[in-house]
Scaffold this motif. Structure first.
Motif, PDB file in Angstrom:
ATOM      1  N   THR A 118      -1.199  11.974   5.489  1.00 56.36           N
ATOM      2  CA  THR A 118      -1.542  10.560   5.542  1.00 56.36           C
ATOM      3  C   THR A 118      -3.024  10.384   5.212  1.00 56.36           C
ATOM      4  O   THR A 118      -3.868  11.126   5.719  1.00 56.36           O
ATOM      5  CB  THR A 118      -1.260   9.988   6.938  1.00 56.36           C
ATOM      6  OG1 THR A 118       0.100  10.223   7.277  1.00 56.36           O
ATOM      7  CG2 THR A 118      -1.551   8.495   6.981  1.00 56.36           C
ATOM      8  N   ARG A 119      -3.328   9.422   4.363  1.00 57.31           N
ATOM      9  CA  ARG A 119      -4.724   9.127   4.034  1.00 57.31           C
ATOM     10  C   ARG A 119      -5.288   8.157   5.051  1.00 57.31           C
ATOM     11  O   ARG A 119      -4.693   7.108   5.319  1.00 57.31           O
ATOM     12  CB  ARG A 119      -4.840   8.541   2.625  1.00 57.31           C
ATOM     13  CG  ARG A 119      -4.476   9.530   1.529  1.00 57.31           C
ATOM     14  CD  ARG A 119      -4.895   9.020   0.161  1.00 57.31           C
ATOM     15  NE  ARG A 119      -4.287   7.736  -0.160  1.00 57.31           N
ATOM     16  CZ  ARG A 119      -4.958   6.611  -0.361  1.00 57.31           C
ATOM     17  NH1 ARG A 119      -6.273   6.588  -0.264  1.00 57.31           N
ATOM     18  NH2 ARG A 119      -4.318   5.487  -0.658  1.00 57.31           N
ATOM     19  N   SER A 121      -9.215   6.541   6.616  1.00 60.61           N
ATOM     20  CA  SER A 121     -10.673   6.457   6.495  1.00 60.61           C
ATOM     21  C   SER A 121     -11.212   5.478   7.520  1.00 60.61           C
ATOM     22  O   SER A 121     -10.571   4.468   7.834  1.00 60.61           O
ATOM     23  CB  SER A 121     -11.079   6.021   5.083  1.00 60.61           C
ATOM     24  OG  SER A 121     -10.580   4.722   4.803  1.00 60.61           O
ATOM     25  N   ALA A 138      -8.691   2.698   8.562  1.00 59.78           N
ATOM     26  CA  ALA A 138      -7.693   2.202   7.620  1.00 59.78           C
ATOM     27  C   ALA A 138      -6.690   3.320   7.361  1.00 59.78           C
ATOM     28  O   ALA A 138      -7.074   4.455   7.081  1.00 59.78           O
ATOM     29  CB  ALA A 138      -8.359   1.776   6.312  1.00 59.78           C
ATOM     30  N   TYR A 140      -3.415   4.471   5.089  1.00 63.42           N
ATOM     31  CA  TYR A 140      -2.728   4.185   3.833  1.00 63.42           C
ATOM     32  C   TYR A 140      -1.368   4.905   3.851  1.00 63.42           C
ATOM     33  O   TYR A 140      -1.278   6.086   3.490  1.00 63.42           O
ATOM     34  CB  TYR A 140      -3.567   4.662   2.641  1.00 63.42           C
ATOM     35  CG  TYR A 140      -4.972   4.104   2.648  1.00 63.42           C
ATOM     36  CD1 TYR A 140      -5.265   2.890   2.041  1.00 63.42           C
ATOM     37  CD2 TYR A 140      -6.007   4.784   3.283  1.00 63.42           C
ATOM     38  CE1 TYR A 140      -6.544   2.368   2.052  1.00 63.42           C
ATOM     39  CE2 TYR A 140      -7.292   4.268   3.302  1.00 63.42           C
ATOM     40  CZ  TYR A 140      -7.554   3.061   2.689  1.00 63.42           C
ATOM     41  OH  TYR A 140      -8.822   2.548   2.708  1.00 63.42           O
ATOM     42  N   ARG A 142       2.643   5.982   3.090  1.00 60.69           N
ATOM     43  CA  ARG A 142       3.451   6.170   1.891  1.00 60.69           C
ATOM     44  C   ARG A 142       4.277   4.916   1.656  1.00 60.69           C
ATOM     45  O   ARG A 142       4.922   4.392   2.571  1.00 60.69           O
ATOM     46  CB  ARG A 142       4.361   7.385   2.065  1.00 60.69           C
ATOM     47  CG  ARG A 142       5.180   7.703   0.826  1.00 60.69           C
ATOM     48  CD  ARG A 142       6.008   8.937   1.031  1.00 60.69           C
ATOM     49  NE  ARG A 142       6.912   8.766   2.165  1.00 60.69           N
ATOM     50  CZ  ARG A 142       7.772   9.701   2.562  1.00 60.69           C
ATOM     51  NH1 ARG A 142       7.792  10.876   1.958  1.00 60.69           N
ATOM     52  NH2 ARG A 142       8.573   9.478   3.583  1.00 60.69           N
ATOM     53  N   ARG A 143       4.248   4.401   0.445  1.00 62.72           N
ATOM     54  CA  ARG A 143       4.920   3.132   0.136  1.00 62.72           C
ATOM     55  C   ARG A 143       6.170   3.401  -0.697  1.00 62.72           C
ATOM     56  O   ARG A 143       6.094   3.763  -1.862  1.00 62.72           O
ATOM     57  CB  ARG A 143       3.978   2.203  -0.626  1.00 62.72           C
ATOM     58  CG  ARG A 143       2.714   1.851   0.144  1.00 62.72           C
ATOM     59  CD  ARG A 143       1.792   1.030  -0.728  1.00 62.72           C
ATOM     60  NE  ARG A 143       2.350  -0.278  -1.043  1.00 62.72           N
ATOM     61  CZ  ARG A 143       1.939  -1.052  -2.036  1.00 62.72           C
ATOM     62  NH1 ARG A 143       0.981  -0.631  -2.842  1.00 62.72           N
ATOM     63  NH2 ARG A 143       2.489  -2.226  -2.245  1.00 62.72           N
ATOM     64  N   ALA A 150      -0.185  -2.077   1.581  1.00 59.53           N
ATOM     65  CA  ALA A 150      -0.742  -0.798   1.134  1.00 59.53           C
ATOM     66  C   ALA A 150      -1.669  -0.181   2.163  1.00 59.53           C
ATOM     67  O   ALA A 150      -2.008   1.002   2.062  1.00 59.53           O
ATOM     68  CB  ALA A 150      -1.488  -0.991  -0.181  1.00 59.53           C
ATOM     69  N   VAL A 151      -2.086  -0.952   3.173  1.00 61.74           N
ATOM     70  CA  VAL A 151      -3.029  -0.434   4.168  1.00 61.74           C
ATOM     71  C   VAL A 151      -2.775  -1.117   5.507  1.00 61.74           C
ATOM     72  O   VAL A 151      -2.389  -2.294   5.563  1.00 61.74           O
ATOM     73  CB  VAL A 151      -4.488  -0.661   3.716  1.00 61.74           C
ATOM     74  CG1 VAL A 151      -4.782  -2.144   3.544  1.00 61.74           C
ATOM     75  CG2 VAL A 151      -5.476  -0.024   4.678  1.00 61.74           C
ATOM     76  N   ARG A 152      -2.936  -0.363   6.567  1.00 68.53           N
ATOM     77  CA  ARG A 152      -2.893  -0.875   7.938  1.00 68.53           C
ATOM     78  C   ARG A 152      -4.209  -0.506   8.611  1.00 68.53           C
ATOM     79  O   ARG A 152      -4.855   0.480   8.250  1.00 68.53           O
ATOM     80  CB  ARG A 152      -1.733  -0.258   8.724  1.00 68.53           C
ATOM     81  CG  ARG A 152      -0.366  -0.542   8.150  1.00 68.53           C
ATOM     82  CD  ARG A 152       0.680   0.344   8.837  1.00 68.53           C
ATOM     83  NE  ARG A 152       0.727   0.132  10.275  1.00 68.53           N
ATOM     84  CZ  ARG A 152       1.365   0.940  11.131  1.00 68.53           C
ATOM     85  NH1 ARG A 152       1.999   2.021  10.669  1.00 68.53           N
ATOM     86  NH2 ARG A 152       1.377   0.681  12.419  1.00 68.53           N
ATOM     87  N   HIS A 153      -4.606  -1.305   9.598  1.00 69.41           N
ATOM     88  CA  HIS A 153      -5.844  -1.029  10.322  1.00 69.41           C
ATOM     89  C   HIS A 153      -5.513  -0.786  11.788  1.00 69.41           C
ATOM     90  O   HIS A 153      -4.898  -1.637  12.444  1.00 69.41           O
ATOM     91  CB  HIS A 153      -6.827  -2.195  10.181  1.00 69.41           C
ATOM     92  CG  HIS A 153      -7.361  -2.355   8.792  1.00 69.41           C
ATOM     93  ND1 HIS A 153      -6.726  -3.115   7.840  1.00 69.41           N
ATOM     94  CD2 HIS A 153      -8.454  -1.823   8.182  1.00 69.41           C
ATOM     95  CE1 HIS A 153      -7.408  -3.074   6.719  1.00 69.41           C
ATOM     96  NE2 HIS A 153      -8.450  -2.293   6.899  1.00 69.41           N
TER      97      HIS A 153
END
Length: 302
Positions: A118-119, A121, A138, A140, A142-143, A150-153
């Motif tokens: 999982t990416r 940052s 953040a 990112y 897999r979609r 595309a991103v969750r916080h």
């Protein structure tokens, strides 16, 4: 009885050793006095230097800023990224070790472990109190569905210092702050019609972004700019917008030494067929009745 004639005085009988020799010429006496003055004043000057002014102070370089990044910010951010990665990927052992308050039921509800990394940052680190932090990262995911975000916080409350940290609670999903008010750029709202200037921009974009043509042909002699490492397959100029105060110069035939900043909107197509809209800020300078790019990616005018 005859009187003895006075004998010629010797140096030892006529004067002290440090006195000038009287029968000598005035020039000799002056030179001798100057020599003795220099000899006697040397130690005196050296003594005065050490007793009055002190030792010489070496010149110092430019004052450095004492404000440095707090290493705790970097440490807690790195720790939070590691444990949230474990939380997202369902790493039960790591989660159990770093989330002391988690229950067995919550552990069972963790996502199913996957082999795909999982990416993550860090986007914000706030120190709430002494040894208490709020770290927002953040994620990112897999979609599989193109319409999914595309991103969750995720935000994590952390307690600790140095290299010892613990999560006070499980992560919280939060929204991202919106952009601040952006000042209006000082470019004309109407794009330029086709002209020698837009032709120069088109030629530069083709040579720079897709390797079509010689880039030096469109650059001013003194202009330098590093080439990109990724070659695209196509580029389309969507609009060229001159600085508001330079519209007349941009539309007139190029003279010699005229300079016009422009904002360029374009779209590039990558080798995998994806399109990317981009904006460049260029500075064009006229020379020998033609426009040349004299600067690339300069800050936009505000």
């Amino acid at each position: 009885m005859s009187q003895a004639l006075p004998t010629e005085p010797t140096r030892s009988t006529r004067e002290p050793w440090f006195a000038p020799y009287l029968p000598r010429s005035a020039r000799t006496i002056l030179v001798q006095l100057l020599v003795w003055l220099a000899v006697l004043s040397g130690p005196a000057a050296l003594f005065a230097q050490f007793t009055q002014s002190g030792p010489a102070v070496p010149e110092t370089g430019p004052e450095r800023s004492t404000r440095e990044s707090d290493p705790s910010v970097i440490a807690v951010a790195g720790w939070a990224e590691r444990v949230i990665t474990a939380y997202v990927e369902g790493d039960i052992d790591t989660v159990r070790a770093n989330f002391p308050t988690i229950s067995d039921r919550q552990l069972e509800a963790l996502p199913t472990p996957t082999t795909e990394a999982t990416r993550i940052s860090t986007v914000a680190v706030d120190q709430i109190a002494d040894e208490e932090w709020a770290v927002t990262v953040a994620v990112y995911p897999r979609r599989e569905d193109p319409t999914s975000p595309a991103v969750r916080h995720l935000q994590l409350a952390v307690h600790g210092t140095n290299a010892s940290w613990a999560a006070l609670t499980l992560p919280t999903e939060v929204g991202a702050w919106g952009p601040t008010d952006v000042p209006e750029l000082a470019y004309a709202s109407r794009r330029l019609a086709d002209s020698r200037l837009t032709d120069a921009v088109q030629g530069w974009a083709a040579a720079y972004l897709i390797g079509d043509g010689e880039l030096d042909r469109y650059m001013a002699p003194e202009a330098t700019y590093p080439p990109i490492t990724m070659a695209h397959t196509a580029v389309e100029i969507d609009g060229v917008y001159p600085a508001q105060a330079q519209e007349e110069t941009a539309t007139a035939p190029p003279g010699d030494g005229d300079t016009v900043p422009v904002l360029v909107d374009l779209t590039v197509t990558t080798t995998d067929g994806q399109t990317w809209p981009m904006s460049y800020v260029l500075e064009l300078t006229s020379r020998s009745q033609r426009w040349e790019i004299s600067a690339v990616a300069t800050p936009p005018l505000i």
